[in-house]
Scaffold this active site. Sequence first.
Site, PDB file in Angstrom:
ATOM      1  N   CYS A   3      76.248   8.575  77.708  1.00 32.01           N
ATOM      2  CA  CYS A   3      77.356   9.515  77.810  1.00 32.01           C
ATOM      3  C   CYS A   3      78.455   9.237  76.799  1.00 32.01           C
ATOM      4  CB  CYS A   3      77.996   9.444  79.199  1.00 32.01           C
ATOM      5  SG  CYS A   3      76.834   9.617  80.536  1.00 32.01           S
ATOM      6  N   ASN A  14      80.872   6.287  81.318  1.00 28.63           N
ATOM      7  CA  ASN A  14      79.733   6.000  80.431  1.00 28.63           C
ATOM      8  C   ASN A  14      79.214   4.616  80.784  1.00 28.63           C
ATOM      9  OD1 ASN A  14      79.460   4.954  76.968  1.00 28.63           O
ATOM     10  ND2 ASN A  14      77.866   5.778  78.279  1.00 28.63           N
ATOM     11  N   GLY A  15      77.912   4.521  81.008  1.00 26.70           N
ATOM     12  CA  GLY A  15      77.302   3.231  81.374  1.00 26.70           C
ATOM     13  C   GLY A  15      76.470   3.413  82.620  1.00 26.70           C
ATOM     14  N   GLY A  53      75.588  12.712  74.228  1.00 21.42           N
ATOM     15  CA  GLY A  53      75.125  13.452  75.394  1.00 21.42           C
ATOM     16  C   GLY A  53      75.034  14.922  75.107  1.00 21.42           C
ATOM     17  N   TYR A 113      71.621   2.286  66.588  1.00 20.27           N
ATOM     18  CA  TYR A 113      71.218   3.682  66.723  1.00 20.27           C
ATOM     19  C   TYR A 113      72.280   4.593  67.310  1.00 20.27           C
ATOM     20  CZ  TYR A 113      68.989   7.756  68.880  1.00 20.27           C
ATOM     21  OH  TYR A 113      68.692   9.024  69.273  1.00 20.27           O
TER      22      TYR A 113
HETATM   23  P1  AMP Z   1      59.564   6.662  70.074  1.00 22.42           P
HETATM   24  O1  AMP Z   1      58.956   7.882  69.536  1.00 22.42           O
HETATM   25  O2  AMP Z   1      59.522   6.630  71.575  1.00 22.42           O
HETATM   26  O3  AMP Z   1      59.050   5.391  69.470  1.00 22.42           O
HETATM   27  O4  AMP Z   1      61.118   6.731  69.748  1.00 22.42           O
HETATM   28  C1  AMP Z   1      61.653   6.183  68.586  1.00 22.42           C
HETATM   29  C2  AMP Z   1      62.585   7.160  67.937  1.00 22.42           C
HETATM   30  O5  AMP Z   1      63.532   7.607  68.897  1.00 22.42           O
HETATM   31  C3  AMP Z   1      63.350   6.531  66.801  1.00 22.42           C
HETATM   32  O6  AMP Z   1      63.251   7.411  65.709  1.00 22.42           O
HETATM   33  C4  AMP Z   1      64.777   6.422  67.271  1.00 22.42           C
HETATM   34  O7  AMP Z   1      65.673   6.864  66.288  1.00 22.42           O
HETATM   35  C5  AMP Z   1      64.859   7.315  68.485  1.00 22.42           C
HETATM   36  N1  AMP Z   1      65.485   6.662  69.635  1.00 22.42           N
HETATM   37  C6  AMP Z   1      65.559   5.366  69.929  1.00 22.42           C
HETATM   38  N2  AMP Z   1      66.211   5.161  71.089  1.00 22.42           N
HETATM   39  C7  AMP Z   1      66.572   6.372  71.533  1.00 22.42           C
HETATM   40  C8  AMP Z   1      67.296   6.840  72.674  1.00 22.42           C
HETATM   41  N3  AMP Z   1      67.754   5.997  73.570  1.00 22.42           N
HETATM   42  N4  AMP Z   1      67.484   8.164  72.791  1.00 22.42           N
HETATM   43  C9  AMP Z   1      67.007   9.012  71.888  1.00 22.42           C
HETATM   44  N5  AMP Z   1      66.323   8.647  70.793  1.00 22.42           N
HETATM   45  C10 AMP Z   1      66.107   7.340  70.611  1.00 22.42           C
END
Ligand code: AMP
Length: 499
Positions: A21, A123-124, A47, A272
Amino acid sequence: MNEMSTRPWPAGDDDKFHEECGVFGVWNATDAAALAALGLHALQHRGQEAAGIVSLDEAGIFHSHKGQGLVGDNFGDAKVMASLRGRAALAHNRYATTGETALRNVQPLYADFAFGGFAVAHNGNLTNAHGLRRALVQRGCLFQSTTDSEVFIHLIAISLYSTVADRLIDALKQVQGAYSLVALHNGAMIGARDPLGVRPLVLGRLGGAPGEAEGGPGWVLASETCALDIVGAEFVRDVDPGEIVIVDDAGVRSIKPFGRQQSRFCVFEYIYFARPDSVVEGTPVYGTRKRIGAELARESGVPADVVVPVPDSGVPAAMGYAAEAGIPFELGIIRNHYVGRTFIEPTDQIRHLGVKLKHSANRPALEGKRVVLVDDSIVRGTTSRKIVEMVRAAGAREVHMRVSSPPTTHSCHYGIDTPERAKLMAAQHDLEGMARIIGVDSLAFISLDGLYRALGKPGRDMERPGFCDACFTGDYAIPLTDAMGNAADRQLSLLQVSQ
Ligand code: AMP
């Protein structure tokens, strides 16, 4: 904020936390709700599922508007904005994958107390919310939503302290978990961070248009500095871990009711989650991501013709990698910006489609080339597998994947949306296995020490790491009380929720 829902996502994934969030609060400003909408817009990356604003007018009346979808979908209407009267406002962006998406869960939450109205945005994730909720329900508290954040409301309601700040402190002393929250009542805006400061919260000061203050400065509390920038607020400082700031017409007061502990700010915010133009905990995110990329090149450089980021989140790390390795940086993958993050797609099947909708190969930058692909993280491996396939189909001769985080081996319980462990590729496979699954010629992740070096430390201090890195180490600094609790305890609270 975490949903205490019986609806699993994906199917069988009932251990999963669904929320990330953004929070924003403004005190003593003309057009407070408009500033809040702008703040939410800057925090949209935190979000995208729902957004809400609660404002407080001079007569002490609260006004609220909340809705599913993006900020622009909910606050683009002049009539809505005009209804959010007052010189103070509170706002919240909610990130959910699926599960319970009812409007009643959209924040800020609001309640009428004996002392007046009170709104809170969180948030959290709280890690003992199920147990607290069960106890509160047994005492007769009637929960209106299925979000863990509602326990704040009930703990404040039953507190025997008289001032709002004391009631809030009383509540905070009973919760475990990660929280950065902003609250609003008739006399003040309050910001608070959990004792380890896992999630970010910054204080800013308004001066000059558009939020020009009357009778003293205006103040802003926000998840990230990018939300201060958009409203023209000057960055004052980060709210400290365990600190409560009370903003009223007399200025800003600070209370530190918790003993001093070493902070554990979420390292994934740097990798990220935070926006690259934000400065978190005194360190610009963009520069940190570039340094992680440079460190990655030093640790696991490979002969190549081009360095290609997986956009957008892999871009700064790829720039750092390319500069350090002396290899040209090329936009070999183009991202369509009109598709949300893939994680917001509700089913595995759609998520697979989502990756194709989101990224496409830029053939001239890839054909016949030895490509280093840089992404910030591999979670399930779905994105990487699709991207690698796409890059090979565009004629790449070799594909080497470099990842600017260590392997994600554990789920986050403190507010970053991660699947359960069984779905984390790095929890199930070794490096070789992962390389095979995603189809690359080589695969390397930044080391934990390398990550800490990029953050300005000599390496990870095992005793006092200084960051929360549980997703990479399993070192959970805040007890996972609900997750460890017995099934009956969890079941009872869930039963109460579904009534
Ligand atoms: P995956 O396809 O499950 O391996 O997701 C990895 C990709 O999702 C990477 O390109 C990250 O930039 C992105 N990513 C990593 N963590 C999150 C998150 N919590 N929420 C949304 N995207 C994420």
